[in-house]
Write an enzyme that holds these catalytic residues in place. Structure first.
Site: not given
Ligand SMILES: NC(=O)c1ccc[n+]([C@@H]2O[C@H](COP(=O)([O-])OP(=O)(O)OC[C@H]3O[C@@H](n4cnc5c(N)ncnc54)[C@H](OP(=O)(O)O)[C@@H]3O)[C@@H](O)[C@H]2O)c1
Length: 245
Positions: A142, A171
């Site tokens: 991020s 991060k």
């Molecule tokens: N959304 C944004 O604005 C944004 C911005 C910058 C970076 N990111 C990055 O993008 C990536 C994905 O984020 P997202 O927005 O898609 O979030 P999300 O919708 O909350 O998805 C997160 C995923 O990670 C899984 N997870 C959490 N803990 C875990 C563990 N211990 N073992 C395996 N899986 C696990 C969750 O599983 P469950 O469904 O079981 O909870 C879910 O599938 C992350 O690295 C985040 O930091 C996101």
């Protein structure tokens, strides 16, 4: 199996799901959709199969060493190698900090998933990645982990007002982890990079309506996952290009 075998952590929802969906319809890419709950993984797989993707679910909790090892053993038995590892799974706990849940505890818990979990995943899969013609490792990071962005902050820049120390530090450390692996493996032809998907409408930000579409957020990770032997390595990028460290 010929073609590219891809493993994505946390791919049952959000950006990971979108990466899985878009990669799995590219010819010669087969996606192992990591999900800590296998049922959630299976239902995500059904949605992707409906659009013709080549995909299967795999149980993977990156905070659980046994789960990571079992996933590695399964991939080894079934495919004998791994071509692409996408470290996508992450958590954001800063907004739960209160009198009973300290920032220190939130930092430990956040690092256990976002940083140590990702490190354990890479370490465990190294032997299978070494058997790929062009191993690729993608760290979904991020801009919030960019030291430069915060060192050079402008009062008008809204992102730097975002106070999520546990998440941001996890991060920044993940970016360092990427660079350390890059130093070890770049000369051997590996493509190891970090990316920021941008602010996206997922569970992570409570589907904030100011966030962009999740479909677009997957594009930079897809680009890094499909690099050829002349592709970049050791970079931190978003859709627009390099992100300052
Ligand atoms: N959304 C944004 O604005 C944004 C911005 C910058 C970076 N990111 C990055 O993008 C990536 C994905 O984020 P997202 O927005 O898609 O979030 P999300 O919708 O909350 O998805 C997160 C995923 O990670 C899984 N997870 C959490 N803990 C875990 C563990 N211990 N073992 C395996 N899986 C696990 C969750 O599983 P469950 O469904 O079981 O909870 C879910 O599938 C992350 O690295 C985040 O930091 C996101």
């Amino acid at each position: 199996m010929s073609g590219n075998i891809v493993l994505i952590s946390g791919a049952n929802q959000g950006i990971g799901f979108e990466i899985a969906k878009q990669l799995s319809v590219i010819p010669n890419y087969h996606v192992l959709l990591g999900s800590r709950g296998l049922e959630k993984g299976e239902s995500a797989v059904l949605q992707i199969k409906n659009v013709g993707g080549s995909v299967e679910a795999i149980q993977l909790d990156i905070t659980d060493g046994q789960s990571i090892t079992a996933a590695r053993d399964l991939v080894e038995t079934k495919y004998g190698r791994l071509d692409v590892l996408i470290n996508n799974a992450a958590i954001l706990l800063d907004f739960q900090v209160n009198a009973d849940y300290t920032l220190g505890q939130a930092m430990q818990d956040t690092f256990a998933t976002n940083t140590s979990g990702a490190a354990n995943l890479v370490e465990t899969f190294l032997p299978l990645l070494k058997l790929s013609a062009v191993p690729r490792v993608v760290f979904v990071s991020s801009t919030v982990g960019s030291l430069h962005t915060f060192a050079d902050f402008k009062p008008s820049y809204t992102m730097t007002k975002y106070f999520a120390p546990a998440y941001a530090c996890s991060k920044a450390a993940l970016n360092m982890l990427m660079l350390l692996y890059n130093v070890q493996y770049q000369e051997k032809g590996w493509k190891i990079n970090a990316c920021c998907p941008g602010f996206r409408q997922t569970n992570f930000c409570d589907y904030d309506d100011k966030a962009g579409p999740v479909e677009e957020g997957a594009s930079v990770a897809i680009e890094l996952a499909t690099l050829g032997k002349d592709g970049q390595s050791g970079t931190f990028v978003n859709m627009k290009g390099a992100i300052p460290w």
